[in-house]
Scaffold this active site. Structure first.
Site, PDB file in Angstrom:
ATOM      1  N   CYS A 113      22.357  15.241 -22.148  1.00 32.08           N
ATOM      2  CA  CYS A 113      23.326  14.760 -23.149  1.00 32.08           C
ATOM      3  C   CYS A 113      23.241  15.517 -24.475  1.00 32.08           C
ATOM      4  O   CYS A 113      24.137  15.414 -25.307  1.00 32.08           O
ATOM      5  CB  CYS A 113      23.126  13.270 -23.401  1.00 32.08           C
ATOM      6  N   HIS A 258      25.743  10.511 -30.284  1.00 29.31           N
ATOM      7  CA  HIS A 258      26.006  10.538 -28.841  1.00 29.31           C
ATOM      8  C   HIS A 258      26.539   9.169 -28.401  1.00 29.31           C
ATOM      9  O   HIS A 258      25.990   8.134 -28.776  1.00 29.31           O
ATOM     10  CB  HIS A 258      24.699  10.870 -28.115  1.00 29.31           C
ATOM     11  N   ASN A 288      29.802   7.226 -21.258  1.00 27.55           N
ATOM     12  CA  ASN A 288      28.873   8.290 -21.616  1.00 27.55           C
ATOM     13  C   ASN A 288      29.260   9.562 -20.849  1.00 27.55           C
ATOM     14  O   ASN A 288      29.077   9.635 -19.633  1.00 27.55           O
ATOM     15  CB  ASN A 288      27.446   7.843 -21.263  1.00 27.55           C
TER      16      ASN A 288
HETATM   17  N1  ACO Z   1      26.621  -5.826 -14.151  1.00 27.23           N
HETATM   18  C1  ACO Z   1      25.911  -6.982 -14.050  1.00 27.23           C
HETATM   19  N2  ACO Z   1      24.581  -7.020 -14.090  1.00 27.23           N
HETATM   20  C2  ACO Z   1      23.929  -5.849 -14.223  1.00 27.23           C
HETATM   21  C3  ACO Z   1      24.587  -4.617 -14.331  1.00 27.23           C
HETATM   22  C4  ACO Z   1      25.991  -4.627 -14.294  1.00 27.23           C
HETATM   23  N3  ACO Z   1      26.737  -3.518 -14.400  1.00 27.23           N
HETATM   24  N4  ACO Z   1      23.659  -3.661 -14.463  1.00 27.23           N
HETATM   25  C5  ACO Z   1      22.457  -4.239 -14.449  1.00 27.23           C
HETATM   26  N5  ACO Z   1      22.617  -5.579 -14.290  1.00 27.23           N
HETATM   27  C6  ACO Z   1      21.599  -6.606 -14.192  1.00 27.23           C
HETATM   28  C7  ACO Z   1      20.277  -6.068 -13.704  1.00 27.23           C
HETATM   29  O1  ACO Z   1      20.259  -5.990 -12.291  1.00 27.23           O
HETATM   30  C8  ACO Z   1      19.311  -7.116 -14.217  1.00 27.23           C
HETATM   31  O2  ACO Z   1      19.348  -8.206 -13.339  1.00 27.23           O
HETATM   32  P1  ACO Z   1      17.984  -9.020 -13.003  1.00 27.23           P
HETATM   33  O3  ACO Z   1      17.523  -9.566 -14.329  1.00 27.23           O
HETATM   34  O4  ACO Z   1      18.452 -10.050 -12.034  1.00 27.23           O
HETATM   35  O5  ACO Z   1      17.047  -7.998 -12.441  1.00 27.23           O
HETATM   36  C9  ACO Z   1      19.941  -7.548 -15.539  1.00 27.23           C
HETATM   37  O6  ACO Z   1      21.330  -7.118 -15.489  1.00 27.23           O
HETATM   38  C10 ACO Z   1      19.281  -6.940 -16.745  1.00 27.23           C
HETATM   39  O7  ACO Z   1      19.125  -5.573 -16.487  1.00 27.23           O
HETATM   40  P2  ACO Z   1      18.532  -4.614 -17.580  1.00 27.23           P
HETATM   41  O8  ACO Z   1      18.501  -3.215 -17.037  1.00 27.23           O
HETATM   42  O9  ACO Z   1      17.256  -5.188 -18.106  1.00 27.23           O
HETATM   43  O10 ACO Z   1      19.669  -4.756 -18.694  1.00 27.23           O
HETATM   44  P3  ACO Z   1      19.700  -4.180 -20.152  1.00 27.23           P
HETATM   45  O11 ACO Z   1      20.026  -5.250 -21.098  1.00 27.23           O
HETATM   46  O12 ACO Z   1      18.512  -3.305 -20.444  1.00 27.23           O
HETATM   47  O13 ACO Z   1      20.974  -3.226 -20.091  1.00 27.23           O
HETATM   48  C11 ACO Z   1      21.506  -0.893 -19.867  1.00 27.23           C
HETATM   49  C12 ACO Z   1      21.000  -2.160 -19.170  1.00 27.23           C
HETATM   50  C13 ACO Z   1      22.939  -1.139 -20.315  1.00 27.23           C
HETATM   51  C14 ACO Z   1      21.469   0.261 -18.870  1.00 27.23           C
HETATM   52  C15 ACO Z   1      20.598  -0.603 -21.089  1.00 27.23           C
HETATM   53  O14 ACO Z   1      19.241  -0.619 -20.742  1.00 27.23           O
HETATM   54  C16 ACO Z   1      20.943   0.720 -21.704  1.00 27.23           C
HETATM   55  O15 ACO Z   1      22.003   0.901 -22.229  1.00 27.23           O
HETATM   56  N6  ACO Z   1      20.004   1.660 -21.688  1.00 27.23           N
HETATM   57  C17 ACO Z   1      20.270   2.967 -22.216  1.00 27.23           C
HETATM   58  C18 ACO Z   1      20.525   3.831 -21.070  1.00 27.23           C
HETATM   59  C19 ACO Z   1      21.593   4.851 -21.301  1.00 27.23           C
HETATM   60  O16 ACO Z   1      22.547   4.703 -22.012  1.00 27.23           O
HETATM   61  N7  ACO Z   1      21.391   5.944 -20.609  1.00 27.23           N
HETATM   62  C20 ACO Z   1      22.342   6.976 -20.589  1.00 27.23           C
HETATM   63  C21 ACO Z   1      21.726   8.262 -20.343  1.00 27.23           C
HETATM   64  S1  ACO Z   1      20.677   8.725 -21.650  1.00 27.23           S
HETATM   65  C22 ACO Z   1      21.592   8.732 -22.921  1.00 27.23           C
HETATM   66  O17 ACO Z   1      22.702   9.160 -22.845  1.00 27.23           O
HETATM   67  C23 ACO Z   1      21.020   8.146 -24.137  1.00 27.23           C
END
Ligand code: ACO
Length: 332
Positions: A113, A258, A288
């Site tokens: 990214c 970003h 993204n």
């Molecule tokens: N819909 C419904 N539920 C979902 C989804 C979805 N699309 N995706 C995950 N869940 C569920 C998970 O399975 C989990 O369920 P569980 O508790 O029963 O196991 C629950 O939601 C919580 O999951 P987490 O991964 O803990 O959720 P979190 O609040 O951390 O959000 C997310 C996840 C959005 C990916 C967050 O961690 C994030 O934004 N991280 C940054 C990652 C990113 O943007 N990466 C991009 C590449 S790097 C960059 O560009 C910076």
């Protein structure tokens, strides 16, 4: 030798097809409410039959025209991507063929990214070596080719698109709206590489004839860890570039981070004490788009007239590797 670099022609292109959160509700166990509240994303553009070089070509043609140039004026092509058309040839070579250019150097750079900001520093370096340099800098990603849309934890986050601009060692003519690169800082930390990966098909994880792809063919990440490091690293590099240039956060007229997740953007802006009206956000429309995210946001903000003469603009990005970096621009 010159230490200045100028840039113009801010342009972007996204494919026509839009995947909405409602579309994802039909594909996987998710909801518009979950996606919007956790990521800020509503729509993402996804290719149907276009490759990385096609997206780059559409953005590049506009960037070249907006800079008052023709393809034959270019001296180098740098294309930032982790989703090239193929391993060989690189997408920059395919792009040059589509632009009907021959004989100049053409390379891809992969910093996930952060690729556009890495490309900016490379273009700046070429400008300091070659006073005649006119570098086409593109960032183009077909992230959908390496994301499993049926994996709800990653599929909803990404989109496809490309951004482009021209980086020149010499100032652009007065009738071409342009800016100057004031400074760039790049960082990386390979010890954290396993937190965000796309492994299969690489030489450490080869695919053999008749192998079926597994989950490691697609983006795999530890979302919460990535989130934490993204905020911390982007804040650190922003503070560093401001300090090095004797600037305060309030001196920034437009902050373009970003576009990965609204919660990352808001946490960063809060830590940086950036006011809401100086913060550019378009993650809701594109998701993204990896390396393409910052140049798409820059070009869109520029097209909307949000960047004025004399403005100081700060770009910052973070991605797999981990890589991160910041770039300070001043517009004329
Ligand atoms: N819909 C419904 N539920 C979902 C989804 C979805 N699309 N995706 C995950 N869940 C569920 C998970 O399975 C989990 O369920 P569980 O508790 O029963 O196991 C629950 O939601 C919580 O999951 P987490 O991964 O803990 O959720 P979190 O609040 O951390 O959000 C997310 C996840 C959005 C990916 C967050 O961690 C994030 O934004 N991280 C940054 C990652 C990113 O943007 N990466 C991009 C590449 S790097 C960059 O560009 C910076």
């Amino acid at each position: 030798m010159t230490n200045s670099s100028f840039l113009a022609g801010f342009s972007f292109y996204v494919p026509d097809k839009i995947l909405t959160n409602k579309d994802f509700e039909k594909l996987v166990d998710t909801s518009d409410e979950w996606i919007t509240s956790r990521t800020g994303i509503s729509n993402r553009h996804i290719v149907e039959d276009e490759a990385c070089s096609d997206l780059a070509s559409a953005a590049s043609r506009q960037a070249i025209a907006r800079s008052g140039l023709v393809p034959g004026d270019l001296t180098h092509i740098i294309n930032a991507t982790f989703t090239p058309d193929a391993f060989v040839p690189n997408a920059a070579c395919v792009l040059m063929e589509k632009l009907d250019i021959k004989g100049i150097p053409a390379m891809d750079v992969n910093a996930a990214c952060t690729g556009f900001i890495y490309g900016m520093e490379l273009a700046r370096g070429l400008c300091s070596l070659h006073p005649e340099a006119k570098v086409l800098l593109t960032a183009s990603e077909v992230v959908s080719s390496r994301v499993n849309l049926m994996d709800r934890s990653t599929g909803v986050l990404f989109g496809d698109g490309a951004g482009a601009c021209i980086v020149s060692a010499m100032p652009f003519p007065a009738n071409v709206r342009s800016g100057q690169i004031l400074d760039v800082i790049l960082r990386a930390d390979g010890s954290l590489s396993n937190l965000l990966t796309v492994k299969a098909g690489g030489s450490a994880h080869p695919l053999r004839l008749n192998d079926r792809v597994g989950e490691d063919f697609f983006v795999q990440m530890e979302g919460r860890e990535v989130f934490k490091h993204a905020v911390r690293s982007m804040q650190g590099v922003c503070l560093e570039i401001l300090k090095r240039n004797n600037l305060q956060p309030e001196d920034i007229d437009l902050f373009i981070p970003h576009q990965a997740n609204i919660r990352i953007i808001e946490a960063l802006a809060k830590k940086m004490m950036i006011q809401e009206d100086k913060l550019y956000i378009n993650v809701q429309d594109y998701g993204n788009t990896s390396a393409a995210s910052t140049p798409i946001a820059l070009a869109e903000a520029w097209e909307k007239g949000l960047i004025n003469s004399g403005d100081t603009v700060l770009l910052v990005a973070f991605g797999g590797g981990f890589t991160w970096g910041a770039c300070l621009l001043r517009f004329s």
